[in-house]
Design an enzyme around this catalytic site. Structure first.
Site, PDB file in Angstrom:
ATOM      1  N   TRP A   1       0.782  -1.182   0.088  1.00 16.36           N
ATOM      2  CA  TRP A   1      -0.062  -0.004   0.034  1.00 16.36           C
ATOM      3  C   TRP A   1       0.773   1.200  -0.074  1.00 16.36           C
ATOM      4  O   TRP A   1       0.234   2.370  -0.157  1.00 16.36           O
ATOM      5  CB  TRP A   1      -0.814  -0.123   1.316  1.00 16.36           C
ATOM      6  CG  TRP A   1      -0.235  -0.157   2.304  1.00 16.36           C
ATOM      7  CD1 TRP A   1       0.127  -1.433   3.191  1.00 16.36           C
ATOM      8  CD2 TRP A   1       0.772   0.523   2.935  1.00 16.36           C
ATOM      9  NE1 TRP A   1       0.887  -1.481   4.231  1.00 16.36           N
ATOM     10  CE2 TRP A   1       1.373  -0.119   4.217  1.00 16.36           C
ATOM     11  CE3 TRP A   1       0.820   1.980   3.123  1.00 16.36           C
ATOM     12  CZ2 TRP A   1       2.145   0.469   4.967  1.00 16.36           C
ATOM     13  CZ3 TRP A   1       2.003   2.504   4.044  1.00 16.36           C
ATOM     14  CH2 TRP A   1       2.570   1.913   5.003  1.00 16.36           C
TER      15      TRP A   1
ATOM     16  N   CYS B   1      10.434   1.888   1.449  1.00 18.22           N
ATOM     17  CA  CYS B   1      11.348   0.575   1.826  1.00 18.22           C
ATOM     18  C   CYS B   1      12.920   1.358   1.740  1.00 18.22           C
ATOM     19  O   CYS B   1      13.867   0.828   2.410  1.00 18.22           O
ATOM     20  CB  CYS B   1      11.409  -0.244   0.521  1.00 18.22           C
ATOM     21  SG  CYS B   1      11.272   0.312  -0.941  1.00 18.22           S
TER      22      CYS B   1
ATOM     23  N   GLU C   1      10.839  -7.944  -3.524  1.00 18.59           N
ATOM     24  CA  GLU C   1      11.257  -6.504  -3.271  1.00 18.59           C
ATOM     25  C   GLU C   1      10.736  -6.650  -1.936  1.00 18.59           C
ATOM     26  O   GLU C   1       9.626  -6.119  -1.739  1.00 18.59           O
ATOM     27  CB  GLU C   1      10.551  -5.475  -4.258  1.00 18.59           C
ATOM     28  CG  GLU C   1      11.139  -5.527  -5.534  1.00 18.59           C
ATOM     29  CD  GLU C   1      12.483  -5.096  -5.962  1.00 18.59           C
ATOM     30  OE1 GLU C   1      12.894  -4.668  -4.776  1.00 18.59           O
ATOM     31  OE2 GLU C   1      12.799  -4.857  -7.042  1.00 18.59           O
TER      32      GLU C   1
HETATM   33  P1  NAP Z   1       2.786  -6.607   3.441  1.00 24.62           P
HETATM   34  O1  NAP Z   1       2.190  -6.662   4.846  1.00 24.62           O
HETATM   35  O2  NAP Z   1       3.800  -7.673   3.378  1.00 24.62           O
HETATM   36  O3  NAP Z   1       1.957  -6.607   2.472  1.00 24.62           O
HETATM   37  C1  NAP Z   1       2.242  -6.548   1.136  1.00 24.62           C
HETATM   38  C2  NAP Z   1       1.323  -7.141  -0.016  1.00 24.62           C
HETATM   39  O4  NAP Z   1       1.579  -8.708   0.406  1.00 24.62           O
HETATM   40  C3  NAP Z   1      -0.006  -7.196   0.472  1.00 24.62           C
HETATM   41  O5  NAP Z   1      -0.668  -7.295  -0.721  1.00 24.62           O
HETATM   42  C4  NAP Z   1      -0.519  -8.140   1.468  1.00 24.62           C
HETATM   43  O6  NAP Z   1      -1.912  -8.422   1.241  1.00 24.62           O
HETATM   44  C5  NAP Z   1       0.242  -9.166   0.813  1.00 24.62           C
HETATM   45  N1  NAP Z   1       0.639 -10.242   1.963  1.00 24.62           N
HETATM   46  C6  NAP Z   1       0.948 -10.308   2.951  1.00 24.62           C
HETATM   47  N2  NAP Z   1       1.202 -11.291   3.638  1.00 24.62           N
HETATM   48  C7  NAP Z   1       1.030 -12.351   2.706  1.00 24.62           C
HETATM   49  C8  NAP Z   1       1.319 -13.587   2.696  1.00 24.62           C
HETATM   50  N3  NAP Z   1       1.800 -14.351   3.894  1.00 24.62           N
HETATM   51  N4  NAP Z   1       1.031 -14.601   1.477  1.00 24.62           N
HETATM   52  C9  NAP Z   1       0.754 -13.610   0.573  1.00 24.62           C
HETATM   53  N5  NAP Z   1       0.491 -12.406   0.397  1.00 24.62           N
HETATM   54  C10 NAP Z   1       0.756 -11.836   1.418  1.00 24.62           C
HETATM   55  O7  NAP Z   1       3.661  -5.525   3.584  1.00 24.62           O
HETATM   56  P2  NAP Z   1       3.398  -3.723   3.672  1.00 24.62           P
HETATM   57  O8  NAP Z   1       3.186  -3.635   5.141  1.00 24.62           O
HETATM   58  O9  NAP Z   1       1.969  -3.718   2.989  1.00 24.62           O
HETATM   59  O10 NAP Z   1       4.515  -3.191   3.123  1.00 24.62           O
HETATM   60  C11 NAP Z   1       5.480  -2.697   3.931  1.00 24.62           C
HETATM   61  C12 NAP Z   1       6.847  -3.457   3.295  1.00 24.62           C
HETATM   62  O11 NAP Z   1       6.968  -3.645   2.189  1.00 24.62           O
HETATM   63  C13 NAP Z   1       7.764  -3.157   4.330  1.00 24.62           C
HETATM   64  O12 NAP Z   1       8.870  -3.920   4.763  1.00 24.62           O
HETATM   65  C14 NAP Z   1       8.697  -2.317   3.075  1.00 24.62           C
HETATM   66  O13 NAP Z   1      10.192  -1.890   3.152  1.00 24.62           O
HETATM   67  C15 NAP Z   1       8.489  -3.322   1.928  1.00 24.62           C
HETATM   68  N6  NAP Z   1       8.403  -2.536   0.575  1.00 24.62           N
HETATM   69  C16 NAP Z   1       9.540  -3.099  -0.107  1.00 24.62           C
HETATM   70  C17 NAP Z   1       9.762  -2.375  -1.191  1.00 24.62           C
HETATM   71  C18 NAP Z   1      10.857  -2.632  -2.361  1.00 24.62           C
HETATM   72  O14 NAP Z   1      10.764  -2.160  -3.453  1.00 24.62           O
HETATM   73  N7  NAP Z   1      12.083  -3.221  -1.973  1.00 24.62           N
HETATM   74  C19 NAP Z   1       8.921  -1.184  -1.794  1.00 24.62           C
HETATM   75  C20 NAP Z   1       7.840  -0.821  -0.910  1.00 24.62           C
HETATM   76  C21 NAP Z   1       7.559  -1.631   0.124  1.00 24.62           C
HETATM   77  P3  NAP Z   1      -2.763  -8.013   2.520  1.00 24.62           P
HETATM   78  O15 NAP Z   1      -2.680  -6.433   2.408  1.00 24.62           O
HETATM   79  O16 NAP Z   1      -4.268  -8.308   2.218  1.00 24.62           O
HETATM   80  O17 NAP Z   1      -2.151  -8.526   3.794  1.00 24.62           O
END
Ligand code: NAP
Length: 453
Positions: free
Chosen positions: A129, A261, A227
């Site tokens: 998000w 991130c 990522e």
């Molecule tokens: P998140 O909780 O991991 O959610 C990301 C996506 O994965 C959402 O669509 C989520 O769906 C889904 N998801 C969560 N758990 C899952 C599972 N066990 N199996 C399959 N899908 C799953 O992360 P976030 O809180 O939204 O984002 C923050 C994180 O993203 C931070 O760690 C940040 O550093 C990282 N990030 C990395 C980058 C990069 O380019 N390296 C860029 C941006 C963000 P739901 O919402 O339905 O749970």
């Protein structure tokens, strides 16, 4: 729950029922059929559609920007800029995609030998998000250009952004089946990943989500790009322009309300300039205006969810309980909404969680280094390896940091930022694979060797 909730006051805007198994099956049927058609379309036609998407994104950045701010709280100016940046990615691949996908002749003993880049099929994109548009477009533009089709499972708190992206690509000329948004929960992802019609997956998000999607993809032997998180270092050496470094440091920590991130998270300052940098950095952090993200003058809006607010507050409380000092901020803002103020922590004991874990909020951890070797040691003392910045006017030091910091990208005298022209991605627990640039479009293709004897 799949719902838009305004982080300014946590009121529910709208909610959605997750797609049923029947709806998911129908989407897979359509995506697979669309791939068979889309892969045969001329590259020029795909490029023209991406160029049209870029026009829509540019001319309607205000409308879509408001949607991002409403759903996840980023300041409105940044939201408009994010939408406009998506146009850059569409244009980059519209203009360069054909050249990047062209046959690569490799001289051998054969009469003719070459590599041909062909699409893989339907790619599942699981997205976060924090940059609701940018994360998706930086995958969708190269992947559609390469001839794949896409299914988007966006984060559960940005469903309206997810639907808007599908709408934009459809208006640009991609038929509704070439790129589909499926409103599903994370527990429904596995059923898609194991389906034969899904050829590959990309996930941007947390380590936990990465482990889950990566392990399922591994079991299914499917290509995956991950990522994940980061705890980027930001190194300041004595020869740096300290005024500029301090201003940029505050921006680099608080970009997207601290939820990026590649936000700088650990500030590593050489002891000779530690006093001067700290004073100027704290002043710059204090000067940031915290408030309503729809207000044009706001620098830092609310965190996206109450849970993130709890997590950020817990990181600070953990560090201060162990002896760290907050030079500004340090406790949540009273009143409604998920507000946490820009915070600078010093004297942080090594046992504090903030030393090794990622903090997704406007909290800076400051460390003092004895010399450049010590600065690199601290910079690399993290399980992550996403981005890094080093500030120095000394060219030998610039080479030293560029070579020695273990990260997917090192920026000298600038904050880390993604750019459609250069590859982006991490190493170690920040994930693997690359997006953007020439490398990004070659992730979801079959590099097929053709040998004509
Ligand atoms: P998140 O909780 O991991 O959610 C990301 C996506 O994965 C959402 O669509 C989520 O769906 C889904 N998801 C969560 N758990 C899952 C599972 N066990 N199996 C399959 N899908 C799953 O992360 P976030 O809180 O939204 O984002 C923050 C994180 O993203 C931070 O760690 C940040 O550093 C990282 N990030 C990395 C980058 C990069 O380019 N390296 C860029 C941006 C963000 P739901 O919402 O339905 O749970």
């Amino acid at each position: 729950m799949i719902a838009s909730i305004n982080p300014v006051d946590n009121t529910l805007i709208t909610s959605f029922e997750p797609a049923t198994p029947t709806a998911i099956e129908a989407a897979l049927v359509r995506a697979a059929a669309a791939f068979a058609r889309h892969r045969e379309t001329p590259l020029a036609e795909r490029a023209a559609k991406l160029a049209r998407a870029a026009e829509i994104l540019e001319t309607e950045s205000d409308r879509y920007g408001r949607l991002l701010t409403l759903e996840m709280g980023k300041p409105i100016a940044a939201a408009r800029a994010e939408v406009a940046k998506c146009a850059l990615a569409c244009r980059y691949y519209a203009e360069h995609g054909a050249a990047l996908l062209a046959d690569e002749i490799i001289p051998t003993s054969a009469r003719r030998s070459l590599v041909r880049y062909q699409p893989l099929g339907v790619v599942l994109a699981v997205m976060p998000w924090n940059f609701p548009f940018w994360q998706v477009f930086r995958f969708a533009a190269p992947s559609l250009m390469a001839g794949n089709t896409g299914i988007l499972k966006h984060a559960s708190n940005v469903p309206q952004s997810a639907l808007a992206i599908e709408e934009i690509l459809r208006r640009a000329g991609f038929d509704g089946d070439e790129f589909q948004t499926l409103l599903i929960t994370s527990s429904q992802v596995e059923s898609l990943l194991v389906d034969d019609r899904i050829a590959a997956a990309t996930l941007t998000g947390s380590e936990g989500a990465g482990r889950s999607v990566g392990s399922i993809a591994g079991r299914e032997i499917k290509k995956v790009v991950l990522e994940l998180g980061g705890s980027d270092p930001f190194v300041i050496m004595p020869s740096a322009d300290i005024d500029t470094a301090a201003q940029v440091a505050a921006k680099a920590r608080c970009v997207n309300n601290g939820q990026s991130c590649i936000a700088a998270k650990r500030f590593i300052v050489h002891r000779d300039v530690a006093g001067e940098f700290t004073t100027k950095f704290v002043a710059a952090m204090r000067a940031l205006r915290v408030g309503d993200p729809m207000d044009e003058s706001t620098d830092v809006g609310p965190l996206a969810t109450p849970q993130i607010l709890e997590e950020v507050a817990a990181f600070v409380d953990d560090a201060t309980a162990l002896g760290a000092k907050a030079l500004c901020g340090g406790r949540r803002v009273d009143g409604p909404g998920n507000y946490y103020p820009p915070t600078v922590l010093v004297d942080i004991p090594s046992a504090a969680k903030i030393v090794t874990e990622e903090v997704f909020g406007p909290v800076a951890a400051l460390f003092v280094a004895k010399n450049k070797e010590d600065a690199v040691r601290i910079a690399n003392a993290t399980p992550f390896g996403l981005g890094a910045a080093a500030w120095t006017r000394d060219e030998e030091e610039q080479r030293f940091f560029a070579d020695r910091i273990e990260a997917g990208q090192v920026f000298i005298n600038a904050m880390v930022a993604s750019d459609p022209r250069v590859p982006f991605g991490g190493i170690r627990r920040s994930g693997f694979g690359r997006e953007l640039g020439p490398h990004g479009i070659r992730e979801f293709v079959n590099a097929k060797t053709i040998w004509v004897a």
